[in-house]
Design a protein around this motif. Structure first.
Motif, PDB file in Angstrom:
ATOM      1  N   ASN A   1       3.438   4.716  -3.969  1.00 54.95           N
ATOM      2  CA  ASN A   1       3.910   5.885  -4.700  1.00 54.95           C
ATOM      3  C   ASN A   1       3.624   7.130  -3.878  1.00 54.95           C
ATOM      4  O   ASN A   1       2.843   7.104  -2.929  1.00 54.95           O
ATOM      5  CB  ASN A   1       3.196   6.014  -6.045  1.00 54.95           C
ATOM      6  N   THR A   2       4.261   8.235  -4.265  1.00 60.63           N
ATOM      7  CA  THR A   2       4.020   9.519  -3.619  1.00 60.63           C
ATOM      8  C   THR A   2       3.834  10.590  -4.683  1.00 60.63           C
ATOM      9  O   THR A   2       4.267  10.435  -5.823  1.00 60.63           O
ATOM     10  CB  THR A   2       5.207   9.938  -2.723  1.00 60.63           C
ATOM     11  N   ILE A   3       3.190  11.663  -4.288  1.00 64.08           N
ATOM     12  CA  ILE A   3       3.119  12.863  -5.112  1.00 64.08           C
ATOM     13  C   ILE A   3       3.384  14.053  -4.206  1.00 64.08           C
ATOM     14  O   ILE A   3       2.946  14.072  -3.048  1.00 64.08           O
ATOM     15  CB  ILE A   3       1.775  12.987  -5.874  1.00 64.08           C
TER      16      ILE A   3
ATOM     17  N   ILE B   1       2.314  13.113  -0.136  1.00 63.61           N
ATOM     18  CA  ILE B   1       1.014  12.477  -0.324  1.00 63.61           C
ATOM     19  C   ILE B   1       1.269  11.052  -0.798  1.00 63.61           C
ATOM     20  O   ILE B   1       2.005  10.840  -1.765  1.00 63.61           O
ATOM     21  CB  ILE B   1       0.166  13.234  -1.378  1.00 63.61           C
ATOM     22  N   VAL B   2       0.679  10.069  -0.125  1.00 65.38           N
ATOM     23  CA  VAL B   2       0.901   8.663  -0.457  1.00 65.38           C
ATOM     24  C   VAL B   2      -0.303   8.071  -1.178  1.00 65.38           C
ATOM     25  O   VAL B   2      -1.427   8.521  -0.990  1.00 65.38           O
ATOM     26  CB  VAL B   2       1.230   7.833   0.802  1.00 65.38           C
ATOM     27  N   GLY B   3      -0.043   7.060  -2.010  1.00 65.13           N
ATOM     28  CA  GLY B   3      -1.098   6.368  -2.739  1.00 65.13           C
ATOM     29  C   GLY B   3      -0.514   5.569  -3.883  1.00 65.13           C
ATOM     30  O   GLY B   3       0.661   5.205  -3.862  1.00 65.13           O
ATOM     31  N   ASN B   4      -1.353   5.324  -4.887  1.00 65.46           N
ATOM     32  CA  ASN B   4      -0.928   4.600  -6.088  1.00 65.46           C
ATOM     33  C   ASN B   4      -0.984   5.561  -7.272  1.00 65.46           C
ATOM     34  O   ASN B   4      -2.037   6.137  -7.539  1.00 65.46           O
ATOM     35  CB  ASN B   4      -1.849   3.408  -6.359  1.00 65.46           C
ATOM     36  N   ASN B   5       0.115   5.689  -7.986  1.00 62.57           N
ATOM     37  CA  ASN B   5       0.181   6.605  -9.130  1.00 62.57           C
ATOM     38  C   ASN B   5      -0.358   5.894 -10.371  1.00 62.57           C
ATOM     39  O   ASN B   5       0.381   5.498 -11.255  1.00 62.57           O
ATOM     40  CB  ASN B   5       1.620   7.088  -9.334  1.00 62.57           C
ATOM     41  N   THR B   6      -1.689   5.726 -10.406  1.00 63.72           N
ATOM     42  CA  THR B   6      -2.337   5.043 -11.526  1.00 63.72           C
ATOM     43  C   THR B   6      -2.903   6.015 -12.550  1.00 63.72           C
ATOM     44  O   THR B   6      -3.291   5.612 -13.635  1.00 63.72           O
ATOM     45  CB  THR B   6      -3.466   4.129 -11.017  1.00 63.72           C
ATOM     46  N   ILE B   7      -2.967   7.300 -12.185  1.00 63.17           N
ATOM     47  CA  ILE B   7      -3.453   8.352 -13.080  1.00 63.17           C
ATOM     48  C   ILE B   7      -2.368   9.421 -13.149  1.00 63.17           C
ATOM     49  O   ILE B   7      -1.845   9.836 -12.111  1.00 63.17           O
ATOM     50  CB  ILE B   7      -4.767   8.980 -12.547  1.00 63.17           C
ATOM     51  N   LYS B   8      -2.021   9.856 -14.348  1.00 64.32           N
ATOM     52  CA  LYS B   8      -0.958  10.844 -14.511  1.00 64.32           C
ATOM     53  C   LYS B   8      -1.250  12.091 -13.664  1.00 64.32           C
ATOM     54  O   LYS B   8      -2.326  12.679 -13.746  1.00 64.32           O
ATOM     55  CB  LYS B   8      -0.827  11.237 -15.989  1.00 64.32           C
ATOM     56  N   GLY B   9      -0.268  12.467 -12.822  1.00 62.81           N
ATOM     57  CA  GLY B   9      -0.389  13.661 -11.992  1.00 62.81           C
ATOM     58  C   GLY B   9      -1.262  13.500 -10.764  1.00 62.81           C
ATOM     59  O   GLY B   9      -1.611  14.487 -10.125  1.00 62.81           O
ATOM     60  N   LYS B  10      -1.603  12.255 -10.411  1.00 64.49           N
ATOM     61  CA  LYS B  10      -2.461  12.004  -9.248  1.00 64.49           C
ATOM     62  C   LYS B  10      -2.042  10.715  -8.561  1.00 64.49           C
ATOM     63  O   LYS B  10      -1.314   9.904  -9.119  1.00 64.49           O
ATOM     64  CB  LYS B  10      -3.925  11.862  -9.677  1.00 64.49           C
ATOM     65  N   VAL B  11      -2.543  10.522  -7.332  1.00 66.71           N
ATOM     66  CA  VAL B  11      -2.472   9.223  -6.678  1.00 66.71           C
ATOM     67  C   VAL B  11      -3.892   8.798  -6.318  1.00 66.71           C
ATOM     68  O   VAL B  11      -4.748   9.634  -6.051  1.00 66.71           O
ATOM     69  CB  VAL B  11      -1.561   9.214  -5.420  1.00 66.71           C
TER      70      VAL B  11
END
Length: 155
Positions: A36-38, A117-127
């Motif tokens: 995911n990205t943010i 910003i790359v990561g896992n979108n497991t928290i709303k509004g964050k990775v």
């Protein structure tokens, strides 16, 4: 999984949630989901920027520094050394209204300033797991010679 050397690699970022403060997306490498990205919020900007095409900071109406996502489009990507992050990171080239757009780690849109910003979108509004995800992406991309990213705005 992505170890095979390609003549050219295509990354696709499908933005799926375009919010007032942040944008959430899914990043695909060669058609396979990667992470995911943010990013910052998507805003209406002119198609071209007379400032950044000359290497100057954007002064266009609609752009809010460190609160605006890059325009949807297709961009060349190369691995370049970042003095800020002190390591090689994916750099997007010729992005209208922006200079120095990278793909890197972070927690939320406040870490972006236009970057992905790359990561896992497991928290709303964050990775989460962003540094690990960024390191994995860098390892994949560092083996490639021609990389393109296509950014598509969803609903």
């Amino acid at each position: 999984m992505y170890s095979k050397l390609h003549l050219s690699m295509i990354i696709i970022l499908k933005r799926k949630l375009l919010g007032d403060k942040c944008t959430i997306g899914d990043l695909f490498i060669e058609g396979k989901f990667f992470c995911n990205t943010i990013e910052d919020a998507v805003r209406k900007l002119p198609a071209t920027c007379p400032h950044t095409s000359k290497g100057q900071s954007c002064k266009c109406k609609g752009k809010i520094y460190a609160e605006t996502a890059i325009p949807a489009g297709t961009y060349k990507v190369t691995m370049e050394y970042s003095p800020r992050f002190k390591r090689k990171l994916p750099l997007l080239h010729n992005v209208p209204h922006f200079i120095g757009i990278l793909i890197h780690s972070g927690n939320d849109e406040s870490d972006s300033a236009g970057c992905l910003i790359v990561g896992n979108n497991t928290i709303k509004g964050k990775v989460t797991n962003s540094r690990v995800t960024s390191d994995k992406l860098n390892a994949i991309l560092s083996k490639e010679t021609q990389i393109t990213i296509e950014i598509i705005n969803g609903k």
